[in-house]
Scaffold this motif. Structure first.
Motif, PDB file in Angstrom:
ATOM      1  N   TYR A 212       0.836  -1.213   0.000  1.00 36.87           N
ATOM      2  CA  TYR A 212       0.000   0.000   0.000  1.00 36.87           C
ATOM      3  C   TYR A 212       0.865   1.256   0.000  1.00 36.87           C
ATOM      4  CZ  TYR A 212      -3.952  -2.919   1.493  1.00 36.87           C
ATOM      5  OH  TYR A 212      -4.941  -3.867   1.572  1.00 36.87           O
ATOM      6  N   HIS A 241      -6.700  -0.129  -5.695  1.00 37.65           N
ATOM      7  CA  HIS A 241      -7.819   0.808  -5.574  1.00 37.65           C
ATOM      8  C   HIS A 241      -7.495   1.904  -4.576  1.00 37.65           C
ATOM      9  CE1 HIS A 241      -8.628  -2.861  -3.080  1.00 37.65           C
ATOM     10  NE2 HIS A 241      -8.723  -1.936  -2.135  1.00 37.65           N
ATOM     11  N   LEU A 242      -8.362   2.878  -4.526  1.00 34.19           N
ATOM     12  CA  LEU A 242      -8.185   4.015  -3.610  1.00 34.19           C
ATOM     13  C   LEU A 242      -9.266   3.937  -2.548  1.00 34.19           C
ATOM     14  CD1 LEU A 242      -7.560   6.494  -6.474  1.00 34.19           C
ATOM     15  CD2 LEU A 242      -6.013   6.283  -4.518  1.00 34.19           C
ATOM     16  N   ALA A 252      -3.733   3.763  -1.161  1.00 33.37           N
ATOM     17  CA  ALA A 252      -3.825   3.147  -2.489  1.00 33.37           C
ATOM     18  C   ALA A 252      -3.191   1.773  -2.412  1.00 33.37           C
ATOM     19  CB  ALA A 252      -3.089   3.999  -3.510  1.00 33.37           C
ATOM     20  N   VAL A 312      -2.698   4.142 -10.345  1.00 29.98           N
ATOM     21  CA  VAL A 312      -3.663   4.944  -9.594  1.00 29.98           C
ATOM     22  C   VAL A 312      -4.170   6.097 -10.475  1.00 29.98           C
ATOM     23  CG1 VAL A 312      -3.918   6.364  -7.545  1.00 29.98           C
ATOM     24  CG2 VAL A 312      -2.519   4.334  -7.447  1.00 29.98           C
TER      25      VAL A 312
END
Ligand SMILES: Cc1cc2nc3c(=O)[nH]c(=O)nc-3n(C[C@H](O)[C@H](O)[C@H](O)COP(=O)(O)OP(=O)(O)OC[C@H]3O[C@@H](n4cnc5c(N)ncnc54)[C@H](O)[C@@H]3O)c2cc1C
Length: 385
Positions: A212, A241-242, A252, A312
């Protein structure tokens, strides 16, 4: 003393199972760490999933949908902060739209409400996304599963043995670092080590690390809730993913790279026994042969913040690489079959007086209370109390 039930593992699945056992029974739970939720449970995306991804009729589908509700009820009852903020899955190009439609259909099959959005509607929910279409899932939320686990531990009536590793199971005996114990039914919820305790021949846990980044500064303000890509159907993970967590900070991830230790949270964490077990398993090489290209890309993205930022930015182009800062990683306990296929569903097996939870990857935190009830019911069936 002979306990009615012994549970191995103080992650959310072991704790939820202890909670679901009959109050009249004697229970002991072993956790090798000095605190609960130190591994998968405390190192995940903190999402309360809705159950849209999983094949209708599977344990994952049923338990994620029911677990979403029971987790929210549990949080309410124990005053644990949570937020059912909803999530947006964004198709960033036309090729992804067809896959997103399939996901919408799957969600319907699981009875989960979703809303199809065009680009302008998607921007009303997340103004900074790049989307040609999106699926909104209102029932998804966020919570800190460490707090949930602590509340579960406080509610358990039984003996909780922290800093106590179970070394082996021999019939009704558990050989531990704090001496021997006996139990009529033994329940193995040891996560990354569940296959080893089960001495399973059909399944091997292959650890996949998920890394992350914290998203800070102006980039963080570009994310209101949860923003997901359309998952790659050939790959078992949901994609980077966010997420805006319940305490407000944005992260993220996670990516998915092979870990060289079952609790290997950094590349330099290498465990010879764990690596030997992975690299001498035929199933691993069959998986690698099919996925070497994707696997190679994941390794590059793991070592390059620039490549991570690009994934991202596909979702939210305004996010700046300089606002991404490495944060803690988690390792998934994913069971791999000898064929090289990843076990798709939760795997819960009974052998003699033991029940082994051999595959409980995501969404098992969301589904934990349902898994706990299921395992307790299975244990009661073969109960020799
Ligand atoms: C990167 C990542 C992201 C995820 N995101 C989500 C998400 O957003 N939402 C969701 O629902 N799920 C998510 N998951 C999945 C979820 O976290 C796990 O499915 C869940 O936490 C599994 O719980 P567990 O109790 O089985 O395992 P764990 O939490 O790993 O607990 C197992 C415990 O057993 C103990 N143990 C092991 N061996 C022994 C032994 N011999 N003796 C005593 N104790 C032992 C370990 O120390 C550990 O505490 C994610 C997982 C990862 C890794």
């Amino acid at each position: 003393m002979i306990f009615d039930y012994a549970i191995i593992g103080g992650g959310i699945v072991g704790l939820a199972t202890a909670l679901a056992l009959p109050e009249s029974s004697s229970v002991i739970l072993f956790e090798k760490e000095p605190q609960f939720a130190a591994h998968q449970t405390g190192r995940n995306s903190a999402v309360i999933h809705s159950g849209i991804y999983y094949k209708p009729g599977t344990l994952k589908a049923r338990m994620a949908v029911d677990g979403n509700r029971s987790m929210v009820e549990f949080c309410r009852a124990h005053a644990i902060p949570f937020d059912i903020c909803g999530k947006l899955i964004v198709a960033t190009g036309d090729a992804e739209v067809a896959r997103l439609r399939k996901l919408e259909e799957n969600a319907r099959g699981n009875g989960v409400a979703t809303r199809w959005l065009d680009a302008a509607e998607a921007k009303e929910i997340e103004p900074h996304v790049s989307a040609v279409a999106a699926l909104h899932v209102p029932s998804t939320g966020v919570v800190d599963y460490r707090l949930v686990s602590e509340a579960m531990a406080r509610s358990i009536r039984g003996q909780l043995e922290l800093s106590c590793r179970v070394l082996a199971i021999e019939n009704d005996r558990l050989i531990t670092t704090n001496g021997d114990f006996r139990a009529r039914t033994i329940i193995n919820c040891a996560g990354l080590f569940s296959d080893r305790l089960a001495r399973s021949r059909n399944i091997r846990i292959v650890p996949f690390r998920g890394e992350y980044y914290d998203v800070t500064g102006a980039s963080a303000s570009l994310v209101r809730t949860l923003i997901y890509p359309v998952p790659n159907p050939d790959f078992p993970f949901l994609g980077v993913h966010l997420t805006r967590g319940v305490e407000g900070h944005v992260h993220a991830g996670p990516n998915a790279v092979l870990a060289l230790a079952r609790e290997g949270y950094r590349w330099r964490d290498i465990n010879l026994r764990d690596s030997f077990e992975t690299f001498t398993y035929g199933g691993f090489w069959r998986l690698a042969a099919r996925n070497w290209e994707e696997g190679g890309r994941e390794v590059l993205r793991s070592v390059s913040r620039h490549l991570f930022a690009q994934s991202v930015q596909r979702l939210v182009p305004g996010i700046q690489e300089r606002d991404l800062h490495r944060s803690r990683a988690g390792v998934r306990a994913q069971a791999l079959l000898p064929s090289g296929a990843l076990a798709d569903d939760f795997v819960i097996e009974r052998r003699g007086n033991a029940i082994h939870v051999c595959n409980a990857p995501s969404p098992a935190a969301t589904a934990s209370l349902e898994i706990g009830k299921y395992v307790a019911a299975e244990a009661a069936k073969g109960c020799r109390l």
